[in-house]
Design an enzyme around this catalytic site. Structure first.
Site, PDB file in Angstrom:
ATOM      1  N   GLN A 161       5.726  -0.865  -6.309  1.00  0.00           N
ATOM      2  CA  GLN A 161       6.342   0.339  -6.896  1.00  0.00           C
ATOM      3  C   GLN A 161       7.523   0.828  -6.054  1.00  0.00           C
ATOM      4  OE1 GLN A 161       3.078  -0.138  -6.532  1.00  0.00           O
ATOM      5  NE2 GLN A 161       1.874   0.814  -8.143  1.00  0.00           N
ATOM      6  N   ASP A 182      -2.374  11.243  -6.031  1.00  0.00           N
ATOM      7  CA  ASP A 182      -3.114  11.040  -7.282  1.00  0.00           C
ATOM      8  C   ASP A 182      -4.227  12.064  -7.434  1.00  0.00           C
ATOM      9  OD1 ASP A 182      -1.894   8.265  -6.642  1.00  0.00           O
ATOM     10  OD2 ASP A 182      -2.332   8.363  -8.783  1.00  0.00           O
TER      11      ASP A 182
HETATM   12  O1  MRU Z   1      -0.786   2.868  -9.333  1.00  0.00           O
HETATM   13  P1  MRU Z   1       0.274   3.899  -9.565  1.00  0.00           P
HETATM   14  O2  MRU Z   1       1.653   3.336  -9.580  1.00  0.00           O
HETATM   15  O3  MRU Z   1      -0.033   4.771 -10.768  1.00  0.00           O
HETATM   16  O4  MRU Z   1       0.166   4.838  -8.280  1.00  0.00           O
HETATM   17  C1  MRU Z   1       1.039   5.926  -8.186  1.00  0.00           C
HETATM   18  C2  MRU Z   1       0.923   6.672  -6.909  1.00  0.00           C
HETATM   19  O5  MRU Z   1       0.103   6.380  -6.067  1.00  0.00           O
HETATM   20  C3  MRU Z   1       1.829   7.868  -6.747  1.00  0.00           C
HETATM   21  O6  MRU Z   1       2.162   8.043  -5.407  1.00  0.00           O
HETATM   22  C4  MRU Z   1       1.088   9.117  -7.248  1.00  0.00           C
HETATM   23  O7  MRU Z   1       0.604   8.934  -8.537  1.00  0.00           O
HETATM   24  C5  MRU Z   1       1.932  10.310  -7.196  1.00  0.00           C
HETATM   25  S1  MRU Z   1       3.134  10.311  -8.442  1.00  0.00           S
HETATM   26  C6  MRU Z   1       3.987  11.745  -8.455  1.00  0.00           C
END
Ligand code: MRU
Length: 347
Positions: A199, A240
């Site tokens: 990401q 999250d």
């Molecule tokens: O697996 P993902 O890409 O959904 O994980 C996203 C994250 O860990 C982000 O840092 C988190 O959701 C915060 S987004 C504002």
């Protein structure tokens, strides 16, 4: 590279469909995926077409709006059964980001009070649209609150993607960086690549380049080295799920970044809206999503690990409150001890 000033809109409701930036195609193509059925929305969340806690929550709420609009029910109780089926399918898509459960429960709580099917359809959509607007407002407010913590010239490390692409728009951690820039401070960002789904490399690097914000990419394994050289002044990440004790669940690897930050006296901030707070759970109650083995044994489409090797692929980890300098919310900045500052912030 010249910045592209069209803001990224990650989730939108257009002509009775949910329109999502297809994040599986980034950074090579900026294309949109249209969901006309709530099951397509559930698949989009599961397969990371849309990801990031706030974006998942709002998308799921729009999924319920699709379920309401397409319901063939003839009575309100029948409609509630249809909505409950959609609720259960959407709720089972990903286990860690609390925004998913928060958004679905908020919409279901509202629709229960509707007197007619027509009213129910309107209530679900209105609530989802309201959440989308509230998300952008909260991000801007968080940005204003957090920008004050950054100094002109700061080099800021971020992990995963907590930007526009993880929210409806503007972002949480990257929203704070945007706001600091908008207030005239020159910041440079160091993005970790964020193995295994990348990401950081695919999304944060794309998003910041798109907006003309200075960004450098490093391997996850270079964080300690860069900090030991004094090359990083601050860390900011998203979340999250934040517990009332200040335990923060975020993308796998966040915990080790926090440990390294403490070792090198680098302030470690979390930016999270109140929709990401879980006031009920204890650390041991939170389910850490385990994702597919393929994400680890392959780099892109190429297999790099021998067949048959045992693999663990936890997608999130927990950072304890003692490693966190501050948690930036739309209502203000929480400082340790978090249980106490949260209580006084919420009044
Ligand atoms: O697996 P993902 O890409 O959904 O994980 C996203 C994250 O860990 C982000 O840092 C988190 O959701 C915060 S987004 C504002």
């Amino acid at each position: 590279m010249a910045p592209n000033l069209d803001p990224l809109l990650t989730v939108a409701w257009e002509n009775n469909s949910v329109v999502l930036i297809d994040q599986t195609k980034l950074p090579n193509k900026l294309v949109y995926s249209k969901c006309k059925d709530y099951r397509e929305v559930a698949d989009a969340i599961k397969n990371l077409v849309v990801r990031g806690a706030p974006a998942i929550g709002v998308t799921a709420a729009f999924g319920l709006a699709l379920a309401a609009q397409h319901s063939k029910a003839k009575t309100m109780p029948e409609m509630m059964i249809d909505l409950d089926t959609a609720f259960k399918i959407l709720r089972a898509t990903r286990p860690t980001a609390v925004n998913l459960f928060w958004a679905l429960e908020r919409v279901m709580g509202k629709v229960k009070r509707a007197k007619s099917m027509q009213e129910a359809k309107k209530v679900v959509l209105d609530e989802a649209l309201k959440m989308a607007d509230e998300d952008i407002d909260a991000n801007r407010q968080m940005g204003a609150n957090g920008a004050k913590l950054f100094k002109d010239g700061d080099v800021v490390l971020t992990h995963c993607n907590a930007g526009s692409l993880a929210t409806v728009a503007y972002g949480t951690a990257l929203g704070v960086i945007r706001a600091a820039r908008e207030s005239g401070k020159r910041l440079s960002v160091i993005a970790t690549e964020t193995r295994p789904v990348m990401q950081g490399a695919r999304l944060t690097a794309f998003e910041l380049q798109h907006d003309g914000i200075d960004v450098s990419l490093i391997p996850d394994t270079a964080v300690g080295h860069m900090m030991s050289k004094g090359a990083i002044r601050r860390v900011i990440v998203g979340a999250d799920r934040v517990l009332r004790s200040g335990h923060v669940f975020n993308k796998i690897g966040t915990y080790q970044v926090a440990i390294l930050a403490r070792r090198h006296d680098v302030p470690f901030y979390v930016a999270a809206p109140l929709s990401t707070f879980d006031f009920e759970s204890n650390p041991e109650d939170v389910i850490i999503e385990e994702r597919s083995v393929d994400e680890v044994v392959k780099v892109g489409k190429k297999r790099v690990a021998p067949r048959g090797v045992r693999v663990f692929n936890p997608a999130f980890d927990m950072t304890p409150p003692e490693l966190i300098t501050g948690i930036i919310t739309e209502r203000g900045v929480l400082t340790p001890p978090f249980a106490k500052s949260l209580k006084s912030m919420l009044g």
